[in-house]
Motif scaffolding. Sequence first.
Motif, short mmCIF file in Angstrom:
data_model
loop_
_atom_site.label_atom_id
_atom_site.label_comp_id
_atom_site.label_asym_id
_atom_site.label_seq_id
_atom_site.Cartn_x
_atom_site.Cartn_y
_atom_site.Cartn_z
N ARG A 1 3.80 -1.24 1.49
CA ARG A 1 4.10 0.20 1.56
C ARG A 1 2.99 0.96 2.27
N ARG A 2 1.76 0.56 2.01
CA ARG A 2 0.64 1.22 2.71
C ARG A 2 0.73 0.93 4.21
N ILE A 3 1.04 -0.31 4.53
CA ILE A 3 1.14 -0.67 5.96
C ILE A 3 2.25 0.14 6.62
N ALA A 4 3.37 0.31 5.90
CA ALA A 4 4.50 1.08 6.47
C ALA A 4 4.08 2.53 6.72
N GLU B 1 -0.58 5.49 -7.95
CA GLU B 1 0.26 4.46 -7.31
C GLU B 1 -0.15 4.25 -5.86
N GLU B 2 -0.39 5.35 -5.17
CA GLU B 2 -0.77 5.25 -3.75
C GLU B 2 -2.14 4.59 -3.61
N LEU B 3 -3.03 4.87 -4.55
CA LEU B 3 -4.36 4.25 -4.50
C LEU B 3 -4.28 2.75 -4.77
N PHE B 4 -3.42 2.36 -5.72
CA PHE B 4 -3.36 0.94 -6.12
C PHE B 4 -2.67 0.07 -5.08
#
Length: 377
Positions: free
Chosen positions: A93-96, A85-88
Amino acid sequence: MQIMSSVFSASVGGLGDGSGEVSPFANPSRPIDRSAPYKRIATEEAWSIPEIPKAQLDLLHSACPPDDASLRMAGLFAAFPQLQEELFEVGERRIARMDELGIDRQLLLLTAPGVQVLERSVGTGLAALANDRLAEACRNHPDRLSGLLAFAPQDVPSAVKEIERGMNTLGLSGAVLNSHTMGRYLDEPQFWPILEALEACDAALYIHPTTPPTSWVKPYDDRAFTGALAGFTHEVWMHTMGLIFSGAFDRFPKLRLVIGHMGEALPLLLYRFDWMQSNADGRSGLRGGQPGVKLQHKVSYYFHNNVWITTSGVAWAPAIKFCQEVLGPDRVLYAMDYPYQVSAEEVASYDALDIPIEHKKMLMQENAERVFRLPRG
Ligand code: CA
């Protein structure tokens, strides 16, 4: 499975033994400097698309899967849904998470082993799909995300076209290769069109580790050293030294290579490489019977002209200072290794690093802007 689990804990766990204890080499906890006089550009940050692990699993579970240690590693990674999930996720959410950690920009690299363990047409198609999605993510967050194009060396002409498309049409910032492709290395002459295209497109090539090839992985597997403890490092060692001794950088002098994990420890041995260069330099019959190649320079020359390193996974002041001293402060770039090794303490430890501020700005920001042709400032 036990053996592959240790690959996972070594490469993904970050703290290695999973004990949760920070190395005594790490700096004690301190806040991240929110008004640092430099941007933090993290240059080895992983991502993927769901179609790639699906294709890897389809192949791994097919009637006749190839005997490929990297494909088995992919199968292991695919079993961790939170990691996937984190990779995709390449959006809000990644920016946060980047905001939390003080990261101004991530450079996205398709995670290992990517498309290189797949059948050639599948790998080629998925590289293009990943590059399209990557370009879209970068367009959605132009101030926060940049990315390196992926390609499938199993099909050289298609790889060349994808490098050209990724750089010239999609506007990506270089290329990533998850090291060997089914045991083949780019120092073999059939891959020279790829090196030529990278040089012609002004695309820096980031070689990221995977497991050693099946032909030499067994001693590592037998000791649970396949991942970050040894196998990953030795594998990129092979690729980097292979390229140097093949004469690739004499043939393509503007070719730019980036390697992570503090240059996979190679800078520590430059003296010895120069001293022992004649072991391989000019020898004929290497790489399956190729004619001898006499290098135009000492090995260390290529580390000062064609190779850059990143600090992924090694937030350690003595190592950073040593590499800046022997390679030059313009050749060492910051990287975090998201989501495999994520630590606010590590970010803060860069803030605390006692080096001249102009060198720190080069490390954290300016070298990445220059090597990957990122927007300045
Ligand atoms: Ca990595």
